[in-house]
Structure formats: C-alpha cells, structure tokens
Design an enzyme around this catalytic site. Structure first.
Site, PDB file in Angstrom:
ATOM      1  CB  SER A  22      49.996  32.369  33.286  1.00 40.24           C
ATOM      2  OG  SER A  22      49.457  31.972  34.511  1.00 40.24           O
ATOM      3  CG  HIS A  62      44.627  32.502  33.191  1.00 39.45           C
ATOM      4  ND1 HIS A  62      45.345  33.619  33.556  1.00 39.45           N
ATOM      5  CD2 HIS A  62      45.532  31.495  33.148  1.00 39.45           C
ATOM      6  CE1 HIS A  62      46.613  33.301  33.734  1.00 39.45           C
ATOM      7  NE2 HIS A  62      46.756  32.013  33.487  1.00 39.45           N
TER       8      HIS A  62
END
Length: 700
Positions: free
Chosen positions: A553, A671
């Site tokens: 990320s 995610h």
C-alpha cells in the site's frame, strides 16, 4: 531490455507526453489503466503465465506456504465488548479461515456471525460490528470478495433473527446506538444517481436510522455542503444524552467536532455546538458516566494528552489537562474504572515509547501517576476496554513478535494483571527468535529506530552473509509495532533476518513524526528507509546482494521509491498493492481522500513534490534493477492494480539486469482482510521469491 528466460510479455509503449503546469510528463503505459480492454487482458494473461512458470521453479514455495499456514493455526482472540452481562468477542480456531463473532452470557457462548458459514468460499468478511447499549441487538457489516463495500444488517442477539437490512453504501461507517435499541446514527454515501459521475465513493452523510424502517426514510443529520471526501464519526453517551459528531477531510490529521444535548432537541435534527472546529488537530471526546467530558487530543500536544471539560461548555478554552503529554511516549488509548468496589476511580492509560507499548494507572480526579503495569514482553497493547456501566476491570489485547494474540485483564481492586483469554491453537515446534531495537541516523541526522528479528541462540553474523528482509510503511500516522507474524517467523526460522524500520510519516513518535513524512516532506520517509538499509549493511547484518525490501500500500510506494532511487542498495523487492503513479493516483478508487497526505497533481507546487519521487516516472532505461515481485489484488477498492501493471511493464522494458521483474495478480481478494489459506499462499510465494533472489541457504 535485458535477457530473461523466455522474455517478457510484449507491452506497447505510447509516445504520450502531457504538459502539466509546465512539466513534461510521459505516460507510456496508460493503456494498462483500462483493465477490461482486450489488450490489457492479453498482457495480464501473459504475465500470469510468466509468474506461474517462475513460481513452479522456486525451490521453497510450497515449504514456506505450508509453514506459514501452520504458524497461523494458533488462531486468534479479541478483547471483549461488554453490554451488561453479555460480552461480545471474536475468536478464530486453528482450522478456521476467518474469525467468528460470539456472544456470551456466563458460560453460555453462541456464534453470532460466522463468515464461512455464510459463505463457504471464504470470500465474505466481517468488516465491523456494534452491539446496542443493552446487548439485545447487533449491527454488523459484511462485504464480499475483498471489495469492502459493506452491507449493514441488524441481528436479534437472543434469537439470531435478522431484524433489519441489508443497507448498502455503508463502507467505513460506524454505528452509534441510542438507548433502547430502536435507532442509531450511521454514515452512508449518497446514491450514485445523486452525485457527479466518478464520485460514487464519496459524498457521505450522517443519518439517523430507525430499526425496521426503510433506509430511504432515514433523517439526514449532518454532512450536506461539506467536502465530498469527508469522513464522519458519531458517538452517543451511555445515558443517551450527548451526541458527538466528527468530520475530517479525507485522511487529513485534523478534524472538526460538534456536540449536541439530545434531551434539548430532536435527535433527528440535533442542535450541534462546536467542540473543536477550525483547529489543526485531532481529538476523541466522550462523556463519562460521571457527566464529565473527556478529550483525548493532540491539540498543542503532538504525542497526545487527556483533558476534561464541561460538555455544556465544550470548547478548548475550557479544557483542563488531566494526563499531560509525555515528551517521549505517544498516548494511544485509555479506560475509566470507577466501580463502587474501588477506593478511588482510576484511568488506565496505554502509550507507546518508540513503538513499544506500556500501560500505566492514574488517579481519575487528578491524573496523578499511580503505577505501571507489567506486560508479558516488549510488544503491542490493543485498545483498552471497560464495562460501559462501570466496574473495576479493564481488558486489552497483547501481542509481540513471538506471542500470538492474548487478552489481558487488569483488576484495579486487586491491582493485578492476568491472562483472560489466549489464542486457541498452538504450534508444535514454535520458531525460536529474538528481537532487538536499534537506533540509526537518517540522511538529515534524524534518529530512527528499527527492530531486528533473527534466529535465537545464534550470534548475529557480522560477515553480511545473512539474507535479510527490510520492511517499512511510513505514512498516514500508522505505527509499526511488534506483533505475531507468520510471515516473519517463517522467514527467520529458515535462517533469514527480518528488520522493521519505524520511518517518519508513521506515528511511532507522535504527530510531528507523521507530518515530517507527508506532503513536501515525503522524501524524508525514503531517506529513512535507505539509511536503514545502509545501517544493516554497514553493521554486517546483511549485504547488498542479500538484502530485500518489502512493503504494501503506502509501503508499496516506499518500495517503489527505493527501486528507482537506490536500485544499487538491495537485491530484491516485494511491492504489494502499491501506489506508483503519483501524478494520476487521485483519479482512481478513493485516491482523492489521500491528497491531504501526498498532495494533488492539480496544484502546480504539489505536482512538483509528486514528480520529485513518483516511482513510475523515475524508471530509467539501462539501469540494473533488482529482482521485483509486484503483488496486486483484483478487487482492491483502495489502490487500483493499474499502478502495479504500469510499473511492472516499465521496469521490464527498462532493466539492464537479468533479475526477474514479475507480477502476481490475485483475483477475488482486496486490500484488507482475506482467508487464512490465501494469506499463507501469498506469504509463501513472496518468501520463496525473496529467498531465491537473496541466496537464502536451503533448509538443513
């Protein structure tokens, strides 16, 4: 392009150069932004075939996956949320893919939400849950396939009957119940038909929902006319008198807060009074059982303080310090224990000192320090919880690099700490590792701390012959703290070293540390990371040919910057769910919510910051890049996989090295949360890639 067995998939290069605020910006792989085009699909299929062939030849992939899965079999357990005599908690058994939410009254324990029972594929996740104040109803949110698009439902705890929902567009919504369980405040996005094209992920509002009624009839309470990226929070005091609403633009480290006395107004149209508005700070206020307003804030205290005030006069001018700022430790959470059994009420306060947790007890009336609590080791304490109706006990989670999650209980009457619940599983032969914290200096002289985890019983090699993974994040006020990790333990057990650097941009040293690594100061984060690598090499922990960097990320952006700024410094990289095209990141998913952290390409000055480090724009032909594995997720609704696609194609074209540049694209995950088996598989693949690239010796 350097030679690679079989070659890389063909990727057309566009002669696309745009003039943006006077900057000439090339984007040769923009066509990869369209994931559904035949050309992109063909390229992805070829990349998948390339990765599968390479993965099949890695000697330890299955070994690492199996060991990671075994280490995850310890399961997990979460701290309880009490409502009267009922406690709600999560627990994952060794053979389960996801944690289950339970309700318990005495010895009677019942599963309330089991994601796998609802969806045997394991693709459904429990994103959030909130019991009402009496413990009779449970609001919970589920999403599927990693998309985080939560649907909100309400369950009758006693019968298991669904009494409300599903309500859509509730991503990242908290639930604030009114007493009696008849209604709650929550956050919901406007329908796509009511917002401009491409803005369906924004435009939230706070609503009051009456259980059992259509959500279309909910009263809009707050949010109209504010920035489209604003996130909202709502809470209601235990007695139902005080409503508190907060608003922050995107992920900005500042928020506005209001309070309303619900006994003096209509709950559907509360008369909100400013509590903290227009100030560059964060706060977490609540009204205690004694009627006092408690404010946990970084206003004029970047490491945090606890103040008290009158909720009827809530502005900062009336705040009084109860627990002041510690100059070397960051305040994290607190609980109030004021049961009748106690001779005096106390505060239980959690802090981190250089990312290591500590817990102390203070007098509730004066804030006076009374005692420090002994913890099992050098680790991390989760949020501290109490009984809403008062009491003498507090519960908090604990973990460190070798300890699976446990729940500790502090009894303020007996002044004791004990283990209240442990993770339900065990590893037959747990890895023996040691962890030590070191201090090094960054490029500008700033002291940065790093934890080094290595095999126990072996003196650290100073010959640089150890394969080492350096991990970092450095953003969004997120701190890297010790925690049980199958990934780390698998690697160190195999003979490697794992290092975690506490970079600027995180919250390891408070809000000033965060701000020192955001916006025009983002390069500090990368400099801290490079200096961590140089320290490991200079101290003989590893060498350039044995070092790998890893991050996901915002940490994927970090790794992307390392690849392009210091490709000579390490041999391999794992770049997961990364942000890499910093000129166009705002155009995709929820990217606009992050321009308060990075800056916006729409602003000429800020575009200059972004172009200064944007990894995709710093790929150069003829550079001998390290081995790189990009891992991206098809249902990622935070960071679009296109970043990984474009960077992978650019590096495959540019590199002068024969070290592989590969893409591991995984579907039906996003995610965040995922099933345990998928976590183990990803871990095994990445560790095998790094082991091969850094020459980790084979298992003995």
């Amino acid at each position: 392009m350097a030679s690679f067995p079989g070659g890389y998939p063909a990727a057309r290069r566009l002669d696309l150069v745009e003039d943006l605020h006077g900057y000439r910006v090339a984007d040769p792989y923009r066509w990869l932004e369209d994931a559904d085009s035949p050309e992109t699909r063909q390229w992805l299929a070829a990349e998948e075939k390339l990765w599968a062939g390479y993965r099949a030849g890695l000697p330890r992939g299955d070994e690492f996956t199996a060991r990671a899965r075994e280490l995850l079999r310890v399961g997990s357990v979460g701290p309880p949320a009490w409502r009267g005599t009922t406690r709600f908690f999560t627990r994952r058994a060794p053979d389960q893919e996801h944690a289950v939410l339970y309700g318990a009254d005495g010895d009677a324990v019942r599963a309330l939400i089991d994601p796998v029972a609802l969806d045997p594929s394991g693709r459904t996740t429990l994103d959030a849950w909130s019991p009402d104040k009496e413990g009779r109803l449970l609001a919970y949110q589920l999403s599927h396939g990693g998309d985080e698009e939560s649907l909100l439902r309400v369950l009758d705890v006693a019968t298991g009957e669904l009494v409300d929902g599903p309500i859509d567009r509730c991503r990242y919504s908290g639930v604030a119940w009114l007493p009696g369980g008849k209604a709650f405040y929550y956050t919901r996005r406007l329908p796509p038909s009511a917002v401009p094209p491409g803005e369906a992920q924004y435009h939230r509002r706070v609503y009051l929902h009456v259980v059992g009624t259509p959500p279309e009839s909910d009263a809009e309470v707050f949010g109209a006319g504010r920035d489209k990226t604003t996130y909202y929070g709502a809470s209601v005091s235990r007695d139902g008198r005080w409503l508190i609403i907060s608003a922050s633009v995107g992920t900005a480290p500042r928020e506005d807060i209001w309070i309303a006395d619900l006994t003096a107004c209509d709950p559907a149209a509360p008369a909100l009074v400013p509590l903290m508005v227009g100030l560059d700070a964060m706060a977490s206020p609540r009204v205690g059982r004694d009627g006092t307003l408690y404010i946990f804030t970084d206003l004029e205290a970047p490491r945090g303080r606890i103040c008290v005030a009158d909720p009827g006069a809530p502005g900062p001018e009336g705040w009084r310090d109860l627990v002041g700022e510690d100059p070397a430790a960051v305040l994290r959470s607190y609980a109030i224990l004021d049961g009748e059994e106690l001779t005096r009420p106390v505060l239980v306060v959690s802090r981190t000192r250089h990312a290591i947790s500590e817990v102390s007890v203070h007098d509730l009336a004066t804030g006076e320090f009374l005692r420090a609590l002994e913890l099992p080791g050098i680790g991390t304490v989760g949020g501290i919880g109490e009984r809403p109706e008062g009491g003498h006990e507090a519960w908090f989670g604990y973990t460190d690099y070798t300890t699976p999650p446990v729940v500790l209980r502090y009894d303020a009457g007996a002044e004791t700490v004990d283990t209240w619940a442990s993770s339900p599983g065990a590893v037959e032969h747990p890895p023996a590792v040691t962890a030590s914290q070191v201090t090094y200096h960054s490029k500008d002289g700033t002291q940065v701390r790093m934890v080094i985890i290595e095999p126990a019983g072996e003196s650290r090699s100073r010959s640089g012959e150890r394969s080492c993974i350096l991990y970092g994040y450095g953003g969004f006020d997120i701190s890297q703290t010790p925690g049980y990790s199958a990934n780390i333990l698998t690697w160190v057990e195999a003979g490697g070293v794992y290092a975690v650097a506490g970079l600027r941009g995180g919250s390891e040293e408070g809000e000033e540390w965060h701000r020192a690594g955001m916006l025009d100061r983002k390069q500090n984060v990368f400099d801290d990371f490079h200096a961590a690598a140089e320290h490991l090499i200079s101290e003989g922990v590893t060498s350039r040919s044995r070092l790998a960097v890893w991050g996901g990320s915002n940490g994927g952006l970090l790794v992307g910057a390392a690849i392009t700024q210091r490709p000579d410094l390490f041999a391999a990289a794992v770049c997961s769910a990364p942000l890499l095209d910093m000129v166009r990141y705002e155009r995709f998913k929820i990217g606009e919510t992050w321009n308060v952290e990075y800056g916006s390409a729409a602003n000429p000055e800020e575009l200059g910051w972004l172009l200064g480090y944007s990894p995709y724009h710093h790929v150069r032909d003829g550079v001998a890049y390290p081995a790189v594995l990009f891992t991206v997720f098809g249902n990622d609704t935070r960071v679009d996989p296109l970043h990984g696609y474009k960077m992978c194609a650019a590096l495959q074209h540019a590199t002068a090295s024969d070290r592989p540049i590969l893409l591991r694209a995984e579907g039906q995950v996003g995610h965040g949360q995922r099933a345990v088996s998928r976590t183990a598989a990803q871990s095994g693949d990445c560790l095998a890639f790094v082991a091969h690239a850094t020459g980790l010796p084979p298992a003995r």
